[in-house]
Enzyme design. Structure first.
Site, PDB file in Angstrom:
ATOM      1  N   ARG A 125       0.832  -1.203   0.000  1.00 20.84           N
ATOM      2  CA  ARG A 125       0.000   0.000   0.000  1.00 20.84           C
ATOM      3  C   ARG A 125       0.865   1.252   0.000  1.00 20.84           C
ATOM      4  O   ARG A 125       0.552   2.231  -0.676  1.00 20.84           O
ATOM      5  CB  ARG A 125      -0.953  -0.011   1.195  1.00 20.84           C
ATOM      6  CG  ARG A 125      -2.044  -1.066   1.101  1.00 20.84           C
ATOM      7  CD  ARG A 125      -3.013  -0.974   2.258  1.00 20.84           C
ATOM      8  NE  ARG A 125      -3.802   0.258   2.209  1.00 20.84           N
ATOM      9  CZ  ARG A 125      -4.529   0.718   3.212  1.00 20.84           C
ATOM     10  NH1 ARG A 125      -4.551   0.069   4.369  1.00 20.84           N
ATOM     11  NH2 ARG A 125      -5.225   1.833   3.089  1.00 20.84           N
ATOM     12  N   CYS A 180      -1.080   6.260   8.968  1.00 19.37           N
ATOM     13  CA  CYS A 180      -1.419   4.957   8.389  1.00 19.37           C
ATOM     14  C   CYS A 180      -2.516   5.196   7.367  1.00 19.37           C
ATOM     15  O   CYS A 180      -2.462   6.170   6.624  1.00 19.37           O
ATOM     16  CB  CYS A 180      -1.839   3.975   9.478  1.00 19.37           C
ATOM     17  SG  CYS A 180      -3.240   4.545  10.479  1.00 19.37           S
TER      18      CYS A 180
END
Length: 284
Positions: free
Chosen positions: A182, A240
């Site tokens: 990611r 995050c």
């Protein structure tokens, strides 16, 4: 000087169960199955534990910006804490079954609202607690309500404009806590854009967990890992996807000797909600 730690063992928690002034918080939550956490709590939990739902108790409602799990207002969080019998002096023991990610969210929020009592995260999840034969209960407590008076610490959090102003600034280290794919933009199953904030370095939050043992890695191991990334940093900002799994990295940094590490609360889901914000891909 003894190294500060916010972790607590099964044995230490068992000794605290049922003691006055101690609250145990169950934060189990599965992002893909929002109802599963409370269902698991009903099936069994640590004796006396109260339940906190990530979406309903530890986040504000979604907006156009602010990320997928916006910070709850201090007033909202104070209400939730007070309803569960917690005030600023209460010792709070927190656990989940997600490697500490959800528990660390509540840990960080308590730091943010200026909690004065002891706050500890269980070193290991509910499944191991039950598997090892520690006591569990299906009884749902009804603690007497308390007044929680927040003393917010705005120095612990940064927002999108703060991060944007710091891009490229010497001495600022931006930590992306998501899995490497990611971060690199190779995969993005949740948010509308793939990639990372330019200049961020990747440190997957699960790097601090010993998967085989089901425990966090030793403080020495955590500290050695962080030294390679942040030893010379003047400022550390952690993010995050939505401000949840960054929290175990913040906890790890704090107990590794970097207590001024800050959380970008909105994280990637907030950053990519602004069309003109730059996006980087690849391993750097």
């Amino acid at each position: 000087m003894k190294q500060q730690t916010w972790m607590i063992s099964f044995e230490e928690v068992q000794a605290l169960v049922g003691q006055a002034g101690v609250a145990i918080a169950d934060c189990r939550f599965w992002l893909s199955e929002p109802e599963r956490g409370y269902a698991a709590y009903e099936e069994g939990h640590l004796p006396g534990a109260v339940y906190f739902n990530l979406d309903l108790d530890l986040s504000s409602p979604l907006g156009a910006h602010g990320g997928r799990h916006p910070l709850p207002s201090p007033e909202m969080l104070s209400d939730r804490l007070g309803e569960r019998g917690i005030d600023r002096e209460t010792t709070v023991i927190i656990y989940d079954d997600q490697g500490g990610a959800m528990a660390s969210r509540l840990w960080w929020l308590l730091q943010y609202v200026g909690h004065r009592g002891i706050v500890k995260v269980l070193d290991g999840g509910y499944s191991d607690w039950a598997k090892l034969g520690y006591p569990i209960s299906t009884e749902q407590p009804s603690p007497a309500g308390r007044i929680y008076e927040p003393h917010v610490r705005p120095d612990l959090v940064v927002h999108m404009k703060d991060v944007k102003e710091r891009l490229g600034r010497p001495g600022v280290v931006l930590i992306d806590s998501r899995e490497p794919a990611r971060y690199a933009g190779e995969s993005e199953p949740i948010d509308p854009k793939a990639g990372h904030i330019p200049g961020a370095v990747n440190h997957f939050w699960r790097n601090g967990v010993d998967e085989a043992a089901g425990r966090w890695k030793s403080l020495v191991s955590q500290r050695e890992a962080w030294e390679r990334l942040v030893k010379e940093a003047d400022e550390i900002i952690v993010y995050c996807g939505s401000g949840v799994t960054a929290c175990p990295n913040v906890l790890s940094l704090w107990q590794s000797g970097y207590p001024r590490a800050k959380l970008y609360a909105g994280s990637w889901s907030d950053w990519c909600s602004y069309e003109d914000n730059p996006v980087a891909t690849g391993e750097k």
